[in-house]
Scaffold this motif. Structure first.
Motif, PDB file in Angstrom:
ATOM      1  N   UNK A 196       0.519  -7.061  10.356  1.00 57.68           N
ATOM      2  CA  UNK A 196      -0.403  -6.700  11.430  1.00 57.68           C
ATOM      3  C   UNK A 196      -0.527  -5.186  11.557  1.00 57.68           C
ATOM      4  N   UNK A 197       0.602  -4.488  11.465  1.00 58.79           N
ATOM      5  CA  UNK A 197       0.578  -3.030  11.610  1.00 58.79           C
ATOM      6  C   UNK A 197      -0.150  -2.361  10.457  1.00 58.79           C
ATOM      7  N   UNK A 198       0.034  -2.874   9.246  1.00 62.26           N
ATOM      8  CA  UNK A 198      -0.677  -2.303   8.092  1.00 62.26           C
ATOM      9  C   UNK A 198      -2.177  -2.534   8.227  1.00 62.26           C
ATOM     10  N   UNK A 199      -2.569  -3.689   8.747  1.00 60.73           N
ATOM     11  CA  UNK A 199      -3.997  -3.935   8.993  1.00 60.73           C
ATOM     12  C   UNK A 199      -4.546  -2.944  10.018  1.00 60.73           C
ATOM     13  N   UNK A 209       4.710   0.864   2.549  1.00 66.20           N
ATOM     14  CA  UNK A 209       5.898   0.782   1.712  1.00 66.20           C
ATOM     15  C   UNK A 209       6.926  -0.189   2.269  1.00 66.20           C
ATOM     16  N   UNK A 210       7.072  -0.210   3.566  1.00 63.58           N
ATOM     17  CA  UNK A 210       8.027  -1.140   4.172  1.00 63.58           C
ATOM     18  C   UNK A 210       7.549  -2.585   4.049  1.00 63.58           C
ATOM     19  N   UNK A 211       6.242  -2.808   4.160  1.00 64.71           N
ATOM     20  CA  UNK A 211       5.723  -4.161   3.967  1.00 64.71           C
ATOM     21  C   UNK A 211       5.914  -4.613   2.519  1.00 64.71           C
ATOM     22  N   UNK A 225       2.536  -6.575  -4.581  1.00 66.40           N
ATOM     23  CA  UNK A 225       1.640  -5.812  -5.454  1.00 66.40           C
ATOM     24  C   UNK A 225       0.225  -5.786  -4.884  1.00 66.40           C
ATOM     25  N   UNK A 226      -0.206  -6.915  -4.294  1.00 66.72           N
ATOM     26  CA  UNK A 226      -1.542  -6.964  -3.694  1.00 66.72           C
ATOM     27  C   UNK A 226      -1.646  -5.978  -2.519  1.00 66.72           C
ATOM     28  N   UNK A 227      -0.565  -5.844  -1.754  1.00 64.38           N
ATOM     29  CA  UNK A 227      -0.552  -4.888  -0.644  1.00 64.38           C
ATOM     30  C   UNK A 227      -0.697  -3.469  -1.169  1.00 64.38           C
TER      31      UNK A 227
END
Length: 281
Positions: A196-199, A209-211, A225-227
């Motif tokens: 949610x935070x990366x979005x 990086x943490x996700x 890898x997709x992230x």
């Protein structure tokens, strides 16, 4: 943490700016005047226990176009604030008139930003002392003080930097908290929150990086890898940059199937943008 005496408790007041501005006296929320009065109170809270010049309050309310009666209108705003606070059960002397301005005097433990810093510092001390679970408890207590965007609903350009400062403090502490929780092996539990935070913050590589690390440690290599590729696309599109060196290194370790430690996910301070390669296309 500050513990109030019984005499303090009779007028126990708590101000919140980590979200919409709110004031509580005991268990009751204090009804406040709106618009100009809230802007004045917000500025006094950002400089709590310090004298705030009248000109700064005028700037917070009207910006570059104050009326000729601005000083008198600020006086009226302060009078209304005092009346509202007293009617809500607070002490009568919270807002003092000082030479050239006003001062809001509060005891310890009366402002959410102060509690945030206390929890944050105690959490760091516990982490350094080898008590990661206690550190997470304090970090999460600090983060729970946020009830939305800081100073939400206040349209004042003078307050925008303050709101941005506290929003950044929240994200920075979240990142510290994630590092400790990843080290505790809570990677699976963190994936949803981090996603949610990366979005919400697609250009914040520290969160990405943490996700990626949480996904990889959860045996979700393809998702990690997709992230990375989604982040690279966002960076190229918005600022014309490739991901920073550490994110690229993490990406390569995941591709190779090498072990990744929680501390690989940006625990060190991020270097300046200088030195990054410009993305092709």
């Amino acid at each position: 943490m500050h513990v109030e005496s019984s005499s303090e408790g009779a007028h126990k007041v708590f101000f919140r700016i980590l979200g919409p501005l709110r004031v509580c006296c005991g268990e009751r929320e204090v009804p406040l005047p709106e618009n100009r009065q809230l802007a004045v109170l917000a500025v006094l809270l950002t400089e709590v226990n310090k004298a705030v010049p009248l000109g700064r309050l005028v700037d917070a309310v009207w910006g570059d176009t104050p009326p000729v009666t601005a000083d008198k209108q600020i006086q009226t705003c302060v009078w209304r604030l005092r009346k509202a606070l007293v009617n809500g059960g607070t002490r009568a002397d919270l807002i003092e008139t000082v030479r050239g301005g006003y001062l809001l005097r509060l005891p310890d433990g009366s402002l959410d930003t102060h509690l945030f810093e206390e929890f944050r510092e105690r959490g760091r001390a516990r982490a350094e002392a080898g008590d990661p679970k206690g550190a997470v408890d304090d970090y999460r207590a600090a983060l729970a003080l946020f009830r939305g965007e800081p100073l939400a609903g206040l349209a004042s350009r003078a307050l925008e930097p303050v709101a941005a400062y506290w929003a950044e403090r929240r994200l920075s502490l979240l990142e510290e908290c994630f590092d400790v929780e990843l080290a505790l092996g809570r990677h699976r539990e963190l994936v949803g929150e981090l996603s949610l935070l990366v979005d919400e913050h697609p250009l914040r590589e520290q969160l990405r990086g943490r996700l990626m690390t949480a996904l990889y440690l959860s045996d979700r290599r393809a998702d990690a890898l997709a992230v990375y590729h989604a982040g690279r696309a966002a960076l190229v599109s918005h600022v014309g940059l490739d991901p920073c060196a550490r994110l690229q290194e993490l990406h390569q370790r995941i591709i190779a199937g090498h072990p990744v430690l929680p501390t690989d996910a940006f625990s060190r301070p991020e270097p300046a943008l200088r030195g990054r390669s410009r993305a092709a296309g």
